[in-house]
Design an enzyme around this catalytic site. Structure first.
Site, PDB file in Angstrom:
ATOM      1  CD  GLU A 253      -2.797   1.525   0.484  1.00 26.90           C
ATOM      2  OE1 GLU A 253      -2.418   1.614  -0.701  1.00 26.90           O
ATOM      3  OE2 GLU A 253      -3.951   1.772   0.850  1.00 26.90           O
ATOM      4  CG  ASP A 254      -0.838   4.792  -1.678  1.00 22.55           C
ATOM      5  OD1 ASP A 254      -1.546   4.293  -0.773  1.00 22.55           O
ATOM      6  OD2 ASP A 254      -1.310   5.529  -2.565  1.00 22.55           O
TER       7      ASP A 254
ATOM      8  CG  PHE B 278      -2.560  15.683   0.224  1.00 23.16           C
ATOM      9  CD1 PHE B 278      -3.571  14.846   0.697  1.00 23.16           C
ATOM     10  CD2 PHE B 278      -2.208  15.600  -1.119  1.00 23.16           C
ATOM     11  CE1 PHE B 278      -4.221  13.955  -0.153  1.00 23.16           C
ATOM     12  CE2 PHE B 278      -2.857  14.720  -1.973  1.00 23.16           C
ATOM     13  CZ  PHE B 278      -3.868  13.896  -1.484  1.00 23.16           C
TER      14      PHE B 278
ATOM     15  NE  ARG C 171      -1.902   8.246  -9.898  1.00 19.62           N
ATOM     16  CZ  ARG C 171      -2.568   7.897  -8.803  1.00 19.62           C
ATOM     17  NH1 ARG C 171      -1.927   7.455  -7.746  1.00 19.62           N
ATOM     18  NH2 ARG C 171      -3.881   7.992  -8.758  1.00 19.62           N
TER      19      ARG C 171
ATOM     20  CG  ASP D  97      -5.022   9.522   6.067  1.00 22.55           C
ATOM     21  OD1 ASP D  97      -4.474  10.057   7.036  1.00 22.55           O
ATOM     22  OD2 ASP D  97      -5.892  10.102   5.388  1.00 22.55           O
TER      23      ASP D  97
HETATM   24  P1  5GP Z   1      -7.301   5.751   4.694  1.00 26.01           P
HETATM   25  O1  5GP Z   1      -8.441   4.869   4.340  1.00 26.01           O
HETATM   26  O2  5GP Z   1      -6.210   5.061   5.473  1.00 26.01           O
HETATM   27  O3  5GP Z   1      -7.735   7.025   5.355  1.00 26.01           O
HETATM   28  O4  5GP Z   1      -6.709   6.281   3.336  1.00 26.01           O
HETATM   29  C1  5GP Z   1      -5.894   5.526   2.586  1.00 26.01           C
HETATM   30  C2  5GP Z   1      -5.882   6.010   1.167  1.00 26.01           C
HETATM   31  O5  5GP Z   1      -6.136   7.428   1.091  1.00 26.01           O
HETATM   32  C3  5GP Z   1      -4.516   5.803   0.575  1.00 26.01           C
HETATM   33  O6  5GP Z   1      -4.437   4.566  -0.036  1.00 26.01           O
HETATM   34  C4  5GP Z   1      -4.417   6.961  -0.393  1.00 26.01           C
HETATM   35  O7  5GP Z   1      -4.990   6.577  -1.614  1.00 26.01           O
HETATM   36  C5  5GP Z   1      -5.258   8.054   0.206  1.00 26.01           C
HETATM   37  N1  5GP Z   1      -4.467   9.049   0.974  1.00 26.01           N
HETATM   38  C6  5GP Z   1      -4.483   9.260   2.307  1.00 26.01           C
HETATM   39  N2  5GP Z   1      -3.619  10.230   2.659  1.00 26.01           N
HETATM   40  C7  5GP Z   1      -3.035  10.635   1.514  1.00 26.01           C
HETATM   41  C8  5GP Z   1      -2.019  11.606   1.214  1.00 26.01           C
HETATM   42  O8  5GP Z   1      -1.466  12.322   2.058  1.00 26.01           O
HETATM   43  N3  5GP Z   1      -1.682  11.727  -0.091  1.00 26.01           N
HETATM   44  C9  5GP Z   1      -2.259  10.987  -1.078  1.00 26.01           C
HETATM   45  N4  5GP Z   1      -1.830  11.199  -2.309  1.00 26.01           N
HETATM   46  N5  5GP Z   1      -3.199  10.060  -0.832  1.00 26.01           N
HETATM   47  C10 5GP Z   1      -3.584   9.892   0.451  1.00 26.01           C
HETATM   48 MG    MG Z   2      -4.224   4.084  -2.035  1.00 20.83          MG
END
Ligand code: 5GP
Ligand code: MG
Length: 177
Positions: free
Chosen positions: A99-100, A152, A165, A103
């Site tokens: 996973e990238d 972000f 990207r 959050d």
């Molecule tokens: P979560 O469900 O953990 O809140 O969010 C996960 C997804 O939100 C990540 O896979 C990503 O796609 C997106 N995301 C959350 N924070 C960021 C951020 O700081 N930058 C970017 N580009 N995507 C984020």
């Molecule tokens: Mg993602």
């Protein structure tokens, strides 16, 4: 006229390479004699996964899954859907999810539950970044690249509105609406 957001380097390509080698060494040690399936979450993990597997010199397979979670805006809606699913069975496989960014944890928790139901032999998580301060659901990250601040993040696969990207460094986006 609205000003363009600016990307400032948080982790340089050199720091990323060092980190990727560190994670690859950990993964290699843990998956001795196994034949894992690395499951990348599209699109954000594509660059990280491509770099990582170049340092994993043992038999493995790769697969991708695509989720929709974001809709519009910057934070997860909480409503997650599998948009492009698995093409092969993961039953009895050693699955390592790539996973990238973790959050709130909502997206990855949903996915790990979804995958667990398919009865893999093992299921672990490798995340490029962890925005720990925003967590709503506890998530165990077995292999973590970097902890990032509550900003972000873009670059090295991560986007803002499908842009950035291609940046080779992990950056913080500033000045965006
Ligand atoms: P979560 O469900 O953990 O809140 O969010 C996960 C997804 O939100 C990540 O896979 C990503 O796609 C997106 N995301 C959350 N924070 C960021 C951020 O700081 N930058 C970017 N580009 N995507 C984020
Ligand atoms: Mg993602």
């Amino acid at each position: 006229m609205s000003s363009q957001p600016q990307a400032h380097i948080l982790f340089s390509r050199e720091e990323i390479e060092t980190m990727v080698k560190r994670l690859a060494a950990e993964i290699k040690k843990d998956y001795q004699g196994k034949h894992p399936l690395l499951l990348g979450i599209l699109k954000g993990s594509f660059m990280f996964m491509a770099d990582l597997i170049r340092f994993l010199d043992f038999p493995l397979e790769i697969e991708f899954i695509r989720l929709s979670s974001y809709g519009r805006g910057r934070s997860t809606s909480g409503k997650i859907k599998v948009v492009q699913g698995l093409r092969s069975s993961i039953k009895d496989r050693d699955v390592l999810v790539i996973e990238d960014i973790v959050d709130t944890g909502l997206t990855i928790s949903f996915l790990l539950d979804y995958l667990q139901k398919k009865k893999p032999a093992s299921l672990k998580l490798c995340a490029l970044t962890d925005k720990h301060s925003r967590r709503q659901i506890p998530v165990t990250i077995d292999y973590l690249g970097f902890t990032v601040p509550n900003k972000f993040i873009v670059g090295y696969g991560l986007d803002w509105d499908e842009k950035f990207r291609n940046l080779p460094d992990i950056c913080v986006l500033e000045g965006e609406g």
